[in-house]
Motif scaffolding. Structure first.
Motif, mmCIF file in Angstrom:
data_model
loop_
_atom_site.group_PDB
_atom_site.id
_atom_site.type_symbol
_atom_site.label_atom_id
_atom_site.label_comp_id
_atom_site.label_asym_id
_atom_site.label_seq_id
_atom_site.Cartn_x
_atom_site.Cartn_y
_atom_site.Cartn_z
ATOM 1 N N CYS A 41 -20.721 47.224 -20.442
ATOM 2 C CA CYS A 41 -21.795 46.280 -20.106
ATOM 3 C C CYS A 41 -23.014 46.545 -20.991
ATOM 4 C CB CYS A 41 -22.152 46.440 -18.632
ATOM 5 S SG CYS A 41 -23.639 45.582 -18.138
ATOM 6 N N GLY A 146 -17.304 44.997 -17.161
ATOM 7 C CA GLY A 146 -18.351 45.078 -18.175
ATOM 8 C C GLY A 146 -18.812 43.703 -18.637
ATOM 9 N N PHE A 150 -22.436 42.229 -17.761
ATOM 10 C CA PHE A 150 -23.218 41.815 -18.924
ATOM 11 C C PHE A 150 -23.736 40.391 -18.752
ATOM 12 C CE2 PHE A 150 -22.679 39.042 -22.632
ATOM 13 C CZ PHE A 150 -23.870 39.337 -23.283
#
Length: 161
Positions: A41, A146, A150
């Motif tokens: 991330c 991730g 994100f």
């Protein structure tokens, strides 16, 4: 004129954030002796905020440092290369339309797919085909989490024009 000191400072800061998110937040995988983490991330965020080159450097340093300090020395070089290339792939896709959220998501996903394939190949060599195949769901979940985190963080943090 670019401020090289500021660029270096931000790159180091993101390398540290990637390291912390990788090193401190570990979800063990008994099949491989490895773990999942939230570093991806931060890597994706670094690419968007720092750009392709600096984001890739931060990714390699943060991920590699985590492996080195956690005692996974056999993984340092593969991680340096895999995280760097993953971030470069994302950055290359994002560069085609720097203002597009969709491009960021596509870039993170394509980079993440590269990561899954690359780590699986390295695991075949280091721990064998069986454990490598068993680790695919784990690294896929890690990558997907991730990408999703994100997307949420980028929506909140990244200022759009």
């Amino acid at each position: 004129m670019k401020n090289k000191t500021l660029d270096l400072t931000y790159t180091a800061l993101f390398a540290a954030l990637i390291f912390v998110a990788t090193y401190l937040i570990k979800i063990p995988n008994p099949a491989t002796g490895g773990y999942s983490h939230l570093g991806d991330c931060m890597i994706f965020l670094a690419v968007v905020l720092l750009g392709r080159r600096d984001g890739s450097v931060a990714a390699a340093i943060g991920g590699g440092l985590s492996d080195m300090l956690s005692g996974a020395t056999a993984w340092v070089l593969p991680t340096l290369v895999i995280k760097y290339v993953m971030a470069m792939i994302m950055g290359t896709i994002v560069m085609k339309n720097p203002e597009g959220r969709k491009r960021e998501l596509v870039g993170a996903t394509v980079g993440g797919v590269f990561q899954i394939a690359a780590y699986t190949l390295v695991k075949v060599v280091l721990v064998g085909a069986g454990p490598a195949v068993l680790s695919i769901p784990n690294v896929t979940i890690q990558t997907a989490v991730g990408v999703v985190l994100f997307a949420v963080l980028a929506r909140v943090i990244v200022k759009r024009r």
